[in-house]
Scaffold this motif. Structure first.
Motif, PDB file in Angstrom:
ATOM      1  N   ARG A   1      43.548  34.693  48.519  1.00 21.79           N
ATOM      2  CA  ARG A   1      44.595  35.703  48.628  1.00 21.79           C
ATOM      3  C   ARG A   1      44.638  36.526  47.345  1.00 21.79           C
ATOM      4  NH1 ARG A   1      49.621  33.792  48.558  1.00 21.79           N
ATOM      5  NH2 ARG A   1      48.976  31.760  47.776  1.00 21.79           N
ATOM      6  N   LEU A   2      44.916  37.799  47.480  1.00 21.11           N
ATOM      7  CA  LEU A   2      44.934  38.689  46.309  1.00 21.11           C
ATOM      8  C   LEU A   2      46.305  38.652  45.654  1.00 21.11           C
ATOM      9  CD1 LEU A   2      42.854  41.705  47.637  1.00 21.11           C
ATOM     10  CD2 LEU A   2      42.116  39.479  46.792  1.00 21.11           C
ATOM     11  N   VAL A   3      46.581  37.506  45.027  1.00 28.06           N
ATOM     12  CA  VAL A   3      47.847  37.294  44.341  1.00 28.06           C
ATOM     13  C   VAL A   3      47.548  36.880  42.908  1.00 28.06           C
ATOM     14  CG1 VAL A   3      49.096  36.678  46.442  1.00 28.06           C
ATOM     15  CG2 VAL A   3      47.966  34.884  45.121  1.00 28.06           C
ATOM     16  N   LYS A   4      48.511  37.136  42.035  1.00 29.86           N
ATOM     17  CA  LYS A   4      48.311  36.894  40.614  1.00 29.86           C
ATOM     18  C   LYS A   4      47.923  35.458  40.322  1.00 29.86           C
ATOM     19  CE  LYS A   4      50.510  37.416  36.088  1.00 29.86           C
ATOM     20  NZ  LYS A   4      51.744  37.797  35.353  1.00 29.86           N
ATOM     21  N   GLU A   5      48.554  34.502  41.028  1.00 26.67           N
ATOM     22  CA  GLU A   5      48.319  33.093  40.716  1.00 26.67           C
ATOM     23  C   GLU A   5      46.910  32.623  41.080  1.00 26.67           C
ATOM     24  OE1 GLU A   5      49.960  30.682  44.629  1.00 26.67           O
ATOM     25  OE2 GLU A   5      51.258  30.846  42.878  1.00 26.67           O
ATOM     26  N   LYS A   6      46.161  33.449  41.801  1.00 27.33           N
ATOM     27  CA  LYS A   6      44.760  33.123  42.072  1.00 27.33           C
ATOM     28  C   LYS A   6      43.844  33.556  40.932  1.00 27.33           C
ATOM     29  CE  LYS A   6      45.014  31.202  46.167  1.00 27.33           C
ATOM     30  NZ  LYS A   6      44.599  29.799  46.409  1.00 27.33           N
ATOM     31  N   GLY A   7      44.419  34.200  39.904  1.00 22.69           N
ATOM     32  CA  GLY A   7      43.631  34.582  38.738  1.00 22.69           C
ATOM     33  C   GLY A   7      42.773  35.816  38.939  1.00 22.69           C
ATOM     34  N   ILE A   8      43.055  36.580  39.994  1.00 24.55           N
ATOM     35  CA  ILE A   8      42.212  37.731  40.312  1.00 24.55           C
ATOM     36  C   ILE A   8      42.251  38.795  39.213  1.00 24.55           C
ATOM     37  CG2 ILE A   8      44.072  38.765  41.707  1.00 24.55           C
ATOM     38  CD1 ILE A   8      40.274  39.110  42.305  1.00 24.55           C
ATOM     39  N   LEU A   9      43.410  38.964  38.571  1.00 21.10           N
ATOM     40  CA  LEU A   9      43.507  39.975  37.513  1.00 21.10           C
ATOM     41  C   LEU A   9      42.734  39.544  36.268  1.00 21.10           C
ATOM     42  CD1 LEU A   9      47.275  40.993  37.873  1.00 21.10           C
ATOM     43  CD2 LEU A   9      45.249  42.113  38.833  1.00 21.10           C
ATOM     44  N   ASP A  10      42.692  38.232  35.995  1.00 18.28           N
ATOM     45  CA  ASP A  10      41.888  37.728  34.880  1.00 18.28           C
ATOM     46  C   ASP A  10      40.404  37.976  35.149  1.00 18.28           C
ATOM     47  OD1 ASP A  10      44.238  36.738  33.724  1.00 18.28           O
ATOM     48  OD2 ASP A  10      44.046  34.831  34.779  1.00 18.28           O
ATOM     49  N   LEU A  11      40.003  37.768  36.390  1.00 22.34           N
ATOM     50  CA  LEU A  11      38.610  38.006  36.763  1.00 22.34           C
ATOM     51  C   LEU A  11      38.242  39.475  36.602  1.00 22.34           C
ATOM     52  CD1 LEU A  11      35.890  37.300  38.015  1.00 22.34           C
ATOM     53  CD2 LEU A  11      36.980  37.357  40.273  1.00 22.34           C
ATOM     54  N   LEU A  12      39.111  40.370  37.035  1.00 20.15           N
ATOM     55  CA  LEU A  12      38.846  41.803  36.904  1.00 20.15           C
ATOM     56  C   LEU A  12      38.758  42.221  35.444  1.00 20.15           C
ATOM     57  CD1 LEU A  12      41.137  43.141  39.758  1.00 20.15           C
ATOM     58  CD2 LEU A  12      38.650  43.347  39.654  1.00 20.15           C
ATOM     59  N   GLU A  13      39.603  41.621  34.613  1.00 18.40           N
ATOM     60  CA  GLU A  13      39.566  41.937  33.176  1.00 18.40           C
ATOM     61  C   GLU A  13      38.230  41.506  32.571  1.00 18.40           C
ATOM     62  OE1 GLU A  13      41.079  43.557  29.679  1.00 18.40           O
ATOM     63  OE2 GLU A  13      41.791  43.702  31.759  1.00 18.40           O
ATOM     64  N   ALA A  14      37.734  40.343  32.962  1.00 16.36           N
ATOM     65  CA  ALA A  14      36.434  39.875  32.468  1.00 16.36           C
ATOM     66  C   ALA A  14      35.305  40.758  33.000  1.00 16.36           C
ATOM     67  CB  ALA A  14      36.209  38.431  32.895  1.00 16.36           C
ATOM     68  N   PHE A  15      35.416  41.145  34.274  1.00 13.27           N
ATOM     69  CA  PHE A  15      34.365  41.937  34.905  1.00 13.27           C
ATOM     70  C   PHE A  15      34.227  43.310  34.253  1.00 13.27           C
ATOM     71  CE2 PHE A  15      32.554  44.542  38.355  1.00 13.27           C
ATOM     72  CZ  PHE A  15      31.430  43.784  38.637  1.00 13.27           C
ATOM     73  N   LYS A  16      35.324  43.815  33.741  1.00 12.15           N
ATOM     74  CA  LYS A  16      35.326  45.100  33.049  1.00 12.15           C
ATOM     75  C   LYS A  16      34.255  45.161  31.961  1.00 12.15           C
ATOM     76  CE  LYS A  16      39.126  46.087  30.965  1.00 12.15           C
ATOM     77  NZ  LYS A  16      40.483  46.484  30.485  1.00 12.15           N
ATOM     78  N   TYR A  17      34.117  44.044  31.270  1.00 12.84           N
ATOM     79  CA  TYR A  17      33.161  43.979  30.153  1.00 12.84           C
ATOM     80  C   TYR A  17      31.771  43.555  30.612  1.00 12.84           C
ATOM     81  CZ  TYR A  17      37.471  44.366  27.509  1.00 12.84           C
ATOM     82  OH  TYR A  17      38.678  44.811  27.025  1.00 12.84           O
ATOM     83  N   LEU A  18      31.708  42.787  31.686  1.00 11.24           N
ATOM     84  CA  LEU A  18      30.413  42.325  32.183  1.00 11.24           C
ATOM     85  C   LEU A  18      29.550  43.466  32.699  1.00 11.24           C
ATOM     86  CD1 LEU A  18      31.654  39.119  34.007  1.00 11.24           C
ATOM     87  CD2 LEU A  18      29.880  39.140  32.234  1.00 11.24           C
ATOM     88  N   ILE A  19      30.188  44.469  33.305  1.00 12.74           N
ATOM     89  CA  ILE A  19      29.373  45.544  33.879  1.00 12.74           C
ATOM     90  C   ILE A  19      28.707  46.393  32.805  1.00 12.74           C
ATOM     91  CG2 ILE A  19      30.649  45.663  36.045  1.00 12.74           C
ATOM     92  CD1 ILE A  19      32.087  48.102  35.023  1.00 12.74           C
ATOM     93  N   ASP A  20      29.208  46.316  31.570  1.00 16.29           N
ATOM     94  CA  ASP A  20      28.536  47.009  30.469  1.00 16.29           C
ATOM     95  C   ASP A  20      27.242  46.299  30.097  1.00 16.29           C
ATOM     96  OD1 ASP A  20      30.491  48.972  30.208  1.00 16.29           O
ATOM     97  OD2 ASP A  20      31.685  47.756  28.833  1.00 16.29           O
TER      98      ASP A  20
END
Length: 390
Positions: free
Chosen positions: A208-227
């Motif tokens: 589920r796309l809810v905060k407690e699933k850590g999805i926002l933490d994953l997106l924050e990490a992905f921001k740097y990975l795509i570089d």
């Protein structure tokens, strides 16, 4: 024919978690009905012959609504005279057990898919919710199934229920369906259908796309990975629920998607039924949750031979062996997520080793049929005891 009512808050739970048990109970000669809030999934299941007794059940504490739910469940239970009421999910399990006790149901069973109280909440909140579980366990419950060994140990330690009235059943999946050898697809064609390049590396999140699933933490990490990785894509499988806080999380996700830098590298699939196929085309699975019971998605990923990154919390750490089937990271740590994904992308041999080990672990410990066998055996034993007393 014994009658059993399965109670949970939403039809999503029925469709995604309870159907194997319901089907098995019917095979064993039980008459099974379901109470939950009405939704699209339940409408589809009704067409297949499943019987629903609809009750609006909030997933949060709301005194007026909760009392109405207890009353409506009570009326259903009194009218249909069930032998067993089997409850699931935090709020529904409390309301359902109160209604069942008032209705004089002979056997009340609670499956703790993950106790609501957990180590990452405040001491006061922990104490309050643990106390509620104690009251419910002692006075409103005949038997508890826990999926997590930690929950089982906690229940015994806190005195939630007597040791002879609880069993740890773990969690299980269809090992044959989630088997890479049985999922025969053209990976390149499947990727193309999702607008993924054929040579892309795919990190997969399911939930589920809810905060407690850590999805926002994953997106924050992905921001740097795509570089760092021009061929890296993030595939997000799941929908947001309807509560305001979840809609807020979805809006934050959409904010990422509005950025030209990220939007072509993040694939939002919505809810899907082809999970084995989506895992087949993935390279890494990740679930950076803040709270879990015994997450099925991790087991599915391991069964499909994928390395797993998960948070070091109850349930996840029982499934993922750190350094053997994947990596465990701390809660709310985009930096650790970033580093764990990098390690797997940079070392394909390690990723493959984790995947192979994960498949073996899923086969050994998380076979759905073994879980169902245990549940059926306990339910039949409880029924036999009631008959002997009467």
């Amino acid at each position: 024919m014994p009658k059993i009512l399965q109670v949970c808050a939403v039809d999503f739970t029925v469709k995604n978690l309870l159907l194997p048990l319901i089907d098995r109970l019917e095979e064993e000669g039980f008459e099974v009905e379901i109470s939950c809030s009405r939704g699209q999934a339940s409408i589809e299941l009704e067409k297949k012959g499943y019987v629903f007794r609809y009750v609006k059940i909030d997933r949060k504490i709301n005194p007026i609504s909760n009392i109405k739910t207890i009353w409506n469940l009570y009326k259903i239970m009194k009218h249909y005279k069930y032998d067993i009421v089997h409850v699931h999910t935090p709020v529904a399990s409390v309301l359902g057990r109160i209604a069942a006790k008032l209705a004089g149901i002979p056997i009340i069973i609670y499956t703790a898919h993950g106790f609501y109280f957990h180590d990452n909440m405040s001491k006061l909140s922990y104490k309050i919710f643990a106390s509620i579980e104690k009251i419910m366990g002692r006075y409103f419950t005949d038997y508890i199934f826990t999926q997590s060994r930690e929950d089982y140990d906690t229940a015994i330690r806190l005195g939630i229920i007597n040791k002879d009235k609880i069993a740890c059943i773990s969690n299980g999946i269809d090992i044959d369906r989630f088997n890479p050898e049985n999922v025969r697809i053209d990976i390149n064609e499947y990727k193309d259908s999702l607008e993924l390049p054929s040579k892309s590396k795919v990190v997969c999140f399911i939930g589920r796309l809810v905060k407690e699933k850590g999805i926002l933490d994953l997106l924050e990490a992905f921001k740097y990975l795509i570089d760092d990785y021009s061929d890296l894509y993030l595939m997000i499988v799941g929908d947001a629920s309807l509560s305001e806080r979840d809609i807020e999380t979805k809006q934050k996700i959409e904010h990422y998607l509005s950025n030209d830098k990220y939007k072509d590298r993040i694939i939002l699939t919505g809810s899907r039924n082809d999970i084995p196929e989506l895992l087949k085309i993935s390279d890494i699975f990740i679930l950076p949750s803040y709270r879990e019971g015994m997450p099925r998605s991790i087991i599915e990923a391991m069964a499909m031979g994928k390395p797993v990154i998960a948070t070091n919390i109850r349930g996840c750490r029982e499934e993922v062996v750190d350094g053997e089937t994947g990596f465990l990271v701390n809660v709310n740590s985009p930096k650790e997520i970033y580093e764990a994904i990098r390690k797997l992308l940079d070392n394909q041999d390690l990723a493959q080793k984790f995947g192979t080990n994960g498949r073996k672990r899923a086969e050994r410990y998380f076979n759905e049929q073994k879980v169902l066998d245990t549940e059926i055996e306990v339910i039949k034993t409880l029924l036999l005891k009631i008959k002997q007393v009467n």
